[in-house]
Design an enzyme around this catalytic site. Structure first.
Site, PDB file in Angstrom:
ATOM      1  N   ARG A 118      -3.980 -12.705   2.404  1.00 56.81           N
ATOM      2  CA  ARG A 118      -2.588 -12.246   2.554  1.00 56.81           C
ATOM      3  C   ARG A 118      -1.700 -13.286   1.889  1.00 56.81           C
ATOM      4  O   ARG A 118      -1.719 -14.462   2.271  1.00 56.81           O
ATOM      5  CB  ARG A 118      -2.209 -12.091   4.028  1.00 56.81           C
ATOM      6  CG  ARG A 118      -0.712 -11.874   4.254  1.00 56.81           C
ATOM      7  CD  ARG A 118      -0.364 -11.445   5.659  1.00 56.81           C
ATOM      8  NE  ARG A 118      -0.808 -10.086   5.910  1.00 56.81           N
ATOM      9  CZ  ARG A 118      -0.346  -9.305   6.903  1.00 56.81           C
ATOM     10  NH1 ARG A 118       0.601  -9.753   7.709  1.00 56.81           N
ATOM     11  NH2 ARG A 118      -0.803  -8.089   7.072  1.00 56.81           N
ATOM     12  N   HIS A 145      -0.496  -2.968   0.157  1.00 56.04           N
ATOM     13  CA  HIS A 145      -1.135  -3.190   1.457  1.00 56.04           C
ATOM     14  C   HIS A 145      -2.286  -2.178   1.598  1.00 56.04           C
ATOM     15  O   HIS A 145      -2.246  -1.263   2.437  1.00 56.04           O
ATOM     16  CB  HIS A 145      -0.104  -3.018   2.572  1.00 56.04           C
ATOM     17  CG  HIS A 145      -0.477  -3.667   3.874  1.00 56.04           C
ATOM     18  ND1 HIS A 145      -1.690  -4.296   4.086  1.00 56.04           N
ATOM     19  CD2 HIS A 145       0.202  -3.758   5.060  1.00 56.04           C
ATOM     20  CE1 HIS A 145      -1.742  -4.747   5.327  1.00 56.04           C
ATOM     21  NE2 HIS A 145      -0.614  -4.438   5.929  1.00 56.04           N
ATOM     22  N   GLN A 183      -4.040  -1.362   5.098  1.00 55.71           N
ATOM     23  CA  GLN A 183      -3.217  -0.571   6.008  1.00 55.71           C
ATOM     24  C   GLN A 183      -3.258   0.908   5.636  1.00 55.71           C
ATOM     25  O   GLN A 183      -3.411   1.781   6.500  1.00 55.71           O
ATOM     26  CB  GLN A 183      -1.765  -1.064   5.974  1.00 55.71           C
ATOM     27  CG  GLN A 183      -0.842  -0.299   6.897  1.00 55.71           C
ATOM     28  CD  GLN A 183      -1.193  -0.486   8.359  1.00 55.71           C
ATOM     29  OE1 GLN A 183      -1.245  -1.597   8.835  1.00 55.71           O
ATOM     30  NE2 GLN A 183      -1.434   0.602   9.085  1.00 55.71           N
ATOM     31  N   ASP A 238       8.602   2.111   7.733  1.00 53.84           N
ATOM     32  CA  ASP A 238       8.207   0.706   7.810  1.00 53.84           C
ATOM     33  C   ASP A 238       9.486  -0.110   7.976  1.00 53.84           C
ATOM     34  O   ASP A 238      10.600   0.405   7.831  1.00 53.84           O
ATOM     35  CB  ASP A 238       7.446   0.314   6.520  1.00 53.84           C
ATOM     36  CG  ASP A 238       6.810  -1.078   6.611  1.00 53.84           C
ATOM     37  OD1 ASP A 238       6.681  -1.617   7.735  1.00 53.84           O
ATOM     38  OD2 ASP A 238       6.465  -1.631   5.558  1.00 53.84           O
ATOM     39  N   CYS A 268       3.128   1.196  10.386  1.00 57.37           N
ATOM     40  CA  CYS A 268       2.049   0.198  10.313  1.00 57.37           C
ATOM     41  C   CYS A 268       2.234  -0.915  11.336  1.00 57.37           C
ATOM     42  O   CYS A 268       1.283  -1.645  11.620  1.00 57.37           O
ATOM     43  CB  CYS A 268       1.954  -0.357   8.902  1.00 57.37           C
ATOM     44  SG  CYS A 268       3.387  -1.290   8.364  1.00 57.37           S
ATOM     45  N   ARG A 326      -7.321  -0.007  11.863  1.00 59.20           N
ATOM     46  CA  ARG A 326      -7.450  -1.154  10.949  1.00 59.20           C
ATOM     47  C   ARG A 326      -8.853  -1.744  11.065  1.00 59.20           C
ATOM     48  O   ARG A 326      -9.493  -2.085  10.081  1.00 59.20           O
ATOM     49  CB  ARG A 326      -6.398  -2.237  11.282  1.00 59.20           C
ATOM     50  CG  ARG A 326      -4.944  -1.830  11.062  1.00 59.20           C
ATOM     51  CD  ARG A 326      -4.660  -1.556   9.595  1.00 59.20           C
ATOM     52  NE  ARG A 326      -5.008  -2.680   8.738  1.00 59.20           N
ATOM     53  CZ  ARG A 326      -4.216  -3.732   8.492  1.00 59.20           C
ATOM     54  NH1 ARG A 326      -3.004  -3.773   9.004  1.00 59.20           N
ATOM     55  NH2 ARG A 326      -4.600  -4.707   7.684  1.00 59.20           N
TER      56      ARG A 326
HETATM   57  N1   CP Z   1       0.477  -3.818   9.821  1.00 64.38           N
HETATM   58  C1   CP Z   1       0.131  -5.114   9.615  1.00 64.38           C
HETATM   59  O1   CP Z   1      -0.306  -5.510   8.522  1.00 64.38           O
HETATM   60  O2   CP Z   1       0.292  -5.893  10.695  1.00 64.38           O
HETATM   61  P1   CP Z   1       0.252  -7.488  10.708  1.00 64.38           P
HETATM   62  O3   CP Z   1       1.369  -7.979   9.810  1.00 64.38           O
HETATM   63  O4   CP Z   1       0.443  -7.883  12.140  1.00 64.38           O
HETATM   64  O5   CP Z   1      -1.075  -7.927  10.163  1.00 64.38           O
END
Ligand code: CP
Length: 320
Positions: free
Chosen positions: A117, A144, A147, A239, A279, A307
């Site tokens: 990430r 992403h 997700q 989102d 998400c 997830r």
């Molecule tokens: N939806 C998601 O990626 O959550 P986090 O940022 O908590 O990993």
């Protein structure tokens, strides 16, 4: 739906990176959805004792905060028999002036895959360029994919299909919007992105989605009017209005995105039985109201659980 065998002969993802979701084909997505379904069904049986990642280690590098992605990847790797190696925060990797190349060339001597990430898409692309092990995008500013894979699993489970459905996304044309366009195209779903002028998804993401949609027939649309976008939709998605790193722009963004809030009035435009997806983390009272996220239409906790299941399937597809 074509029934695919759950064997690696259908798996073109072995040893490859997943940086945008554009690496998938429609056939590979069906293979993935089927593998998730099989893995979930077998989770309570003796077959779940299978440990395909036994003896292998996976670096999970989080340069931005995370709850769902970090925990679900750590548990996914552990349940598959592998060893997760967590590197959390700015000081954990890619810091102290060490080059991306040196960092990656050292890491790959220890681990068999890298889950990352980070901020710029160019950063994960540089990591992938140097890495001889697969690199999986756990969120960048632009994409992403993990997700959206979980979102497609959730939609498929609740609606029994994805092809032919109509989805509508509201708010910022951010990493979720970019990846959802590709995911919708792969799954044969129509997607309308409803956002204010100046907040459109990336043209390159739209171009990849349209390329994929040539074979699936998905229609991808940008619509400024949220009520038109919601009309008859089977799936409503939103989102956060200010992603990580954009907190300083919160007030101005809240003003511009206010007409795109998913509330009871907007949900009333959707088709009967429409789902609501987010998400998470959600900012209740901003992009979504309590009455929607807490309603029977909301599948956000199934989405979060998926997830884990989606990433287990993805890891076995990428790592064998
Ligand atoms: N939806 C998601 O990626 O959550 P986090 O940022 O908590 O990993």
């Amino acid at each position: 739906m074509t029934i695919l065998r759950d064997g690696d002969d259908m798996n073109d993802l072995l040893g490859r990176d997943v940086l945008t979701l554009g690496e998938f084909t429609p056939e590979l997505l069906q293979f993935f959805l089927q593998r998730v379904s099989v893995q979930k069904r077998m989770a309570s049986t003796a077959a779940s004792a299978s440990k395909p990642l036994a003896g292998r280690s996976i670096a999970i590098i989080m340069l931005k905060p995370s709850l769902r992605t970090r925990v679900s990847f750590e548990i996914a790797v552990t349940r598959l028999g592998g060893t997760p190696v967590l590197l959390i925060g700015e000081g954990s990797a890619f810091s102290r002036g060490e080059s991306v190349k040196d960092t990656v060339k050292v890491l790959e001597r220890y681990v068999d895959a890298i889950v990352l990430r980070t901020y710029e898409q160019s950063h994960i692309e540089e990591v992938a360029e140097h890495a001889s092990v697969p690199v999986i995008n756990a969120l960048t500013d632009d994409y992403h994919p993990c997700q959206v894979l979980a979102d497609l699993v959730t939609i498929s489970e609740h609606k029994g299909r994805t092809a032919g459905l109509r989805a509508a996304y509201f708010g910022d044309g951010n990493n979720m919007a970019n990846t959802l366009m590709i995911g919708a195209a792969l799954s044969g779903m129509d997607l309308t992105v409803s956002c204010p002028t100046g907040f459109d998804p990336l043209p390159s993401a739209l171009a990849r989605a349209e390329e994929i949609a040539q074979s699936t027939g998905s229609r991808l649309t940008i619509e400024r009017d949220p009520r038109i976008a919601a009309a008859g939709a089977d799936v409503i998605i939103t989102d956060t209005w200010a992603s990580m790193g954009q907190e300083g722009e919160h007030d101005e963004r809240a003003r511009q995105f206010a007409p795109y809030q998913v509330n009871a009035d907007l949900m009333a435009q959707a088709a009967p039985g429409a789902l609501f997806l987010h998400c998470l983390p959600a900012h209740r009272g901003e992009e979504v109201t309590d009455e929607v996220i807490d309603s029977a239409a909301s599948v956000v906790y199934d989405e979060a659980e998926n997830r884990l299941h989606a990433q287990k399937a993805l890891l076995t597809m990428v790592m064998g």
